[in-house]
Design an enzyme around this catalytic site. Sequence first.
Site, PDB file in Angstrom:
ATOM      1  N   ARG A   1     -13.904   2.135   3.642  1.00  0.00           N
ATOM      2  CA  ARG A   1     -13.220   1.182   4.141  1.00  0.00           C
ATOM      3  C   ARG A   1     -12.016   1.797   3.375  1.00  0.00           C
ATOM      4  NH1 ARG A   1     -11.395  -1.487  -1.030  1.00  0.00           N
ATOM      5  NH2 ARG A   1     -10.368   0.012  -1.100  1.00  0.00           N
TER       6      ARG A   1
ATOM      7  N   TYR B   1     -12.257 -10.546  -1.473  1.00  0.00           N
ATOM      8  CA  TYR B   1     -12.592  -9.312  -1.981  1.00  0.00           C
ATOM      9  C   TYR B   1     -14.748  -9.084  -1.734  1.00  0.00           C
ATOM     10  CZ  TYR B   1      -9.187  -6.781  -4.816  1.00  0.00           C
ATOM     11  OH  TYR B   1      -7.109  -6.057  -4.523  1.00  0.00           O
TER      12      TYR B   1
ATOM     13  N   ASN C   1       0.941  -1.263  -0.250  1.00  0.00           N
ATOM     14  CA  ASN C   1       0.115   0.425   0.365  1.00  0.00           C
ATOM     15  C   ASN C   1       0.876   1.425   0.281  1.00  0.00           C
ATOM     16  OD1 ASN C   1      -2.779  -1.529   0.047  1.00  0.00           O
ATOM     17  ND2 ASN C   1      -2.329  -1.021   2.568  1.00  0.00           N
TER      18      ASN C   1
ATOM     19  N   HIS D   1     -14.384   2.472 -15.670  1.00  0.00           N
ATOM     20  CA  HIS D   1     -14.932   1.236 -14.193  1.00  0.00           C
ATOM     21  C   HIS D   1     -16.059   1.002 -13.863  1.00  0.00           C
ATOM     22  CE1 HIS D   1     -14.210   1.560  -9.641  1.00  0.00           C
ATOM     23  NE2 HIS D   1     -13.087   1.038  -9.754  1.00  0.00           N
TER      24      HIS D   1
ATOM     25  N   ARG E   1      -9.816  -5.100 -14.583  1.00  0.00           N
ATOM     26  CA  ARG E   1      -8.928  -6.095 -14.107  1.00  0.00           C
ATOM     27  C   ARG E   1      -9.327  -7.661 -14.289  1.00  0.00           C
ATOM     28  NH1 ARG E   1      -4.992  -3.129 -11.729  1.00  0.00           N
ATOM     29  NH2 ARG E   1      -6.406  -1.477 -10.400  1.00  0.00           N
TER      30      ARG E   1
ATOM     31  N   ARG F   1      -4.659   0.965 -13.599  1.00  0.00           N
ATOM     32  CA  ARG F   1      -3.237   1.051 -13.304  1.00  0.00           C
ATOM     33  C   ARG F   1      -3.101  -0.291 -12.499  1.00  0.00           C
ATOM     34  NH1 ARG F   1      -4.265   4.159  -8.461  1.00  0.00           N
ATOM     35  NH2 ARG F   1      -4.145   6.775  -9.883  1.00  0.00           N
TER      36      ARG F   1
ATOM     37  N   HIS G   1     -14.629  -4.580  -0.379  1.00  0.00           N
ATOM     38  CA  HIS G   1     -14.497  -3.251  -1.697  1.00  0.00           C
ATOM     39  C   HIS G   1     -16.528  -3.224  -2.184  1.00  0.00           C
ATOM     40  CE1 HIS G   1     -13.598  -3.352  -6.487  1.00  0.00           C
ATOM     41  NE2 HIS G   1     -13.036  -2.780  -6.113  1.00  0.00           N
TER      42      HIS G   1
END
Length: 764
Positions: A574, A478, A53, A445, A385, A415, A602
């Site tokens: 979160r 997640y 992170n 997204h 992803r 990313r 998530h």
Amino acid sequence: MKLFKSADLIRKSKYISRDLSWLRFNYRVLDQAKDPSRTLFDRLRFMSITCSNLDEFFMIRLGSLYNYIDYGKERIDYSGLREMPFRRKLLDFAHRFVNDQSLTYLNELKPQFEKNGFNILRMDELTELELKKADGYFKNTLFPLLTPMVYDSYHGFPLMMNQMLILGVVTRTEAEGEKGQERLTFVQIPQNLSRFFELTRKDKVIFVPIEEIVRANLPKLFRNVEIESANLFRITRNGDFTLEESDDIDVDFIKEIQVGLKTRKKGRVVRLEVEKDASPVLMTVLKERWKIDNGNVFVINSMIDMKGLLQVIKHPNFRGKAARQPSPVPPLSLPEGAEDNMFEYLKHHDVLLHHPYNSIDPVVRLLERAAEDPHVLGIKQTIYRLADDSRVTAALLKAAENGKHVSVLFEVKARFDEERNIREGAKLEKAGCFVIYGVSKYKTHTKMLMIIRKEGEKVTRYVHLGSGNYNEQTSRIYTDVSLLTTNDVYGHDVSEFFNVITGHSQPDDYEYLITAPKDMRQQLIHLIREEVRNAKKGLPSGIVMKMNSLEDKEMIDEFYRASKAGVPIRFIVRGICCLRPGRPGLSENIEVRSIVGDYLEHSRLFYFHHGGQPKVYAGSADLMVRSFDRRIEALFLIVNPALKREAINILYFNLKDNQNTYLMREDGAYVRRNPSPEEPIFNVHKEFYHRHYAAVSENSLYEEWLTRADVQTDNAASNEGPPLTAPDFPSDADIEDAEMEAELATLNSEIEEELPSGEAPQDV
């Protein structure tokens, strides 16, 4: 003195700094590594996550700040601080975190290594036989890969790769009895080898960092010269590259992304991690070369780059030592056996999936069956992803091979997944799929899948909408929600939406979708204002929202207005939260909590009480500027009554949790929520495995969580733990905006005047 003054001004702002809030989130992750109730291997995993992170934070967030500093652009943080004062504050906070991270590793984790069957040792702690094995590894594997790069008046400064471990070696050659000139050489540690060389000592595994093996064998690289020092360091480069995007849809986004990927390898250095007592010669050269100061230098007293701890966790000897994840349970809305004929079942029923408690397999298997089904005409999907060896990609390839129309929107600006998405997209294109690499200046997204199937005389659209990626790996760790349906309204809305992102269509409105960048912010503001109107009429009102991040100022101001009007608001956020809860006269009706535990939260779920007829939305969007203005996002209304109750129950369970919950105080600090002696333990990451229909229909989100008067604020209740970090400031009353602006202007100018020549922002 200036840091204390800036902290006081940060306190007075009605917004929390995004970047400081992010660092506080990493403290909550670090708190998992400190938790003695977890196994050592789980704690090491969380320690590794804090390191990962922090790497991303420096590459992207600090990198973004340096884009403003280096190119003379003005940036004012939510706290009101300009670029240089905020840089100082941010790096001070980061130094505190890194110190706490090291202390946790040295004092709480390392002492437990031996009794858990392993140790991490230096070369001087090995036996003679173990040293021979390590030296053999150096000779046969490491030595051929090492390339010493000298830096002197004859050799230019070498390019050093981002986040690579490097030894800075200072040497001296003796000439006719006199000491020769010092030289600096860099030895980069190979990244394509495991971090540790593994040995077995009786019933224990010994892990030897390969950089220590290289250090011990440096005389074999520097023959007949004196080695004065050899210090390990690691650099982090700016990874926040800004694409010069065009409204012209024919812009070749792939080339732009590839250029951006190269800049990550040689972007400006924003952080230097180095072991203690490093050579002054080395440090002077590095700081001058990269134009950094002590704020950017992090002296690591423990282990540089603790992501390598994953090798320990994954060692075969320790398989099963980490906490076991329960097997997924059947979705409440999908009876046993129904998955055998999902096309038939979905024609009459909607299904809500809650991952990871429910497997993503029903979605993937539906896609795999669609690829083979002769009645399926086409498949349309957005991909952000993917997993390694993705079954999703394999199914789409099979569908194309079977002659079906396949349209895939690959977001190549995801990313750190850009290269994989470009590669997978090219593979699909080659198979005959219609592939779109991003949409104009927006990042796609949203998560959508539509299967078009001919059934007799009509065509049925099988739609999947969700908050999470089509990724079989991350879906196991997640938490996400998703919907499977053949409802014609969803089908029509999703068809229209695909026409928007693949063509030129601009529909007037959707019935069940709220989309960005079209009007998501305004639609959500409208829903908030409906709650305000109800509150002012004395009618029941309330908002409960679960998300990853809350950052958009316009939305935050709407929530403040709603709080002042008496609307009770509960947030489960979160990560980043830029809203201040519990401030008198501003947000005393707002409570913010964060859940950090076994799974990464998530899912996005938005509940509006709506006069007793709740509206519940789920989807891909957080309440962030980028979600509303720079991304293609979608929220979907859950209309099926049974599934709506399920979604409300998810929020109810999250609010009830007392094992993974942190309550946010008005000063921005977080305190862990501990159950009172008479309160039953409720772990949300375990309870969802035991959920049943009776529990879903029994509880009431509104009565139990939106009519309470005991909103948790800065006044710490008896069942709260101490704050994870000391607050940046005392909790005083607010001040007038004009006074604050005057103080900010004075502070910014004072700090800029103190900066050495050449460090002041270029726009002053």
